[in-house]
Scaffold this active site. Structure first.
Site, mmCIF file in Angstrom:
data_model
loop_
_atom_site.group_PDB
_atom_site.id
_atom_site.type_symbol
_atom_site.label_atom_id
_atom_site.label_comp_id
_atom_site.label_asym_id
_atom_site.label_seq_id
_atom_site.Cartn_x
_atom_site.Cartn_y
_atom_site.Cartn_z
ATOM 1 N N SER A 1 -13.453 23.042 46.702
ATOM 2 C CA SER A 1 -12.497 23.862 47.446
ATOM 3 C C SER A 1 -11.877 23.041 48.566
ATOM 4 C CB SER A 1 -13.210 25.087 48.031
ATOM 5 O OG SER A 1 -12.389 25.770 48.957
ATOM 6 N N TYR B 1 -19.610 29.255 53.412
ATOM 7 C CA TYR B 1 -18.841 28.926 52.204
ATOM 8 C C TYR B 1 -18.282 27.512 52.308
ATOM 9 C CZ TYR B 1 -15.489 29.451 48.377
ATOM 10 O OH TYR B 1 -14.775 29.296 47.209
#
Length: 283
Positions: free
Chosen positions: A166, A179
């Site tokens: 990501s 995250y």
């Protein structure tokens, strides 16, 4: 935008996609099937995975859904045995399972004096179990399926593992420390696996999607009346191409990295697909 399979021919290959009940990973499964692969769609929500598998079969592809908890090695190993029996040994593993959790998210971008006693969830209120869940889902949810399916790959030339990193892995986004940290771990783990499996015929790479508008994040990006949220404004201002990505725009990177002719000497890379977000300093 129409899907295309570039020049990647996956006829005879067996592809496994975890998190395949979700928007992006179900799309990955469809792309692999269109390139000729027999696709196993794994998800905790077997019904969601089955609906996407049925769509692939209706298009003329070969696909089957499997209920799987990627955090349970016993279950995951049993699913790997089922896939082996149904399709043959795994050639391609897409580790797509992952996600965030509200318990590991702060309400505000910046801590301010008084937040400790205010009706707001600050850094000091983050739930340890929630943070652990996010790390486990993303990191162990990649490690465990790799343990189970890479056993079918070792010693067979031309096998591929593709992880999903990501933009958070490059620079952590505000509000979501767990995250961001978990995805940074995925990028690091991708490099580790690439080295570890380099002598036994397995290439390991990752893609790092930028910002894509899906049903899952729509409420974060748009208000109920359809206007963009403040966070959307920041995202687009930091994306040189000034728009969100479309799921189809991940296809090229995915198919390139698993193409054993085009990417035969590429392993251990994390490919940003982000409209320039990771390259832009903001100035």
């Amino acid at each position: 935008m129409k899907s295309n399979v570039l020049n990647t021919n996956l006829n005879g290959k067996v592809a496994v996609v975890t998190g395949a009940g979700g928007v992006l990973c179900s799309h990955f499964a469809r792309v692999l099937a269109r390139a000729g692969a027999k696709v196993a769609l794994l998800d905790l929500n077997e019904e969601a995975a089955k609906s996407y598998a049925d769509e692939i079969v209706a298009e003329g592809g070969v696909a089957k859904a499997y209920g799987c908890n990627v955090l349970d090695r016993t279950i995951c190993s049993a699913v790997a045995d089922k896939v082996l029996a149904d399709f043959g040994p795994c050639d391609i593993l897409i580790n797509g399972a992952g996600g965030n959790n509200p318990r590991a998210t702060t309400d505000k971008e910046y801590f301010e004096l008084g937040d400790i006693d205010a009706e707001t969830k600050s850094f000091f209120d983050l739930d340890a179990d929630g943070v652990g869940f996010v790390f486990n889902l993303n990191f162990l949810g990649t490690l465990i399926p790799t343990q189970c399916f890479a056993k079918q790959m070792v010693g067979r030339e031309g096998c591929n593992i593709l992880n999903i990193s990501s933009m958070n892995a490059y620079t952590p986004l505000t509000k979501i420390p767990a995250y961001s940290g978990a995805k940074a771990a995925i990028s690091n783990f991708t490099q580790w696996l690439a080295v570890h499996f380099s002598k036994v015929g397995i290439r390991v790479n990752a893609i790092a999607p930028g910002f894509f508008s899906t049903k899952q994040n729509a409420k974060l990006l748009f208000n109920e009346d359809g206007t963009p949220t403040a966070r959307t404004g920041k995202i687009l201002a930091a994306t040189p191409m000034a728009r969100f990505g479309e799921s189809e725009e991940l296809e090229g990177g995915l198919l390139f990295l698993i193409n054993n002719e085009a990417a035969s000497f590429i392993t251990g890379v994390v490919l940003p697909i982000d409209g320039g977000f990771s390259a832009y300093s903001g100035v």
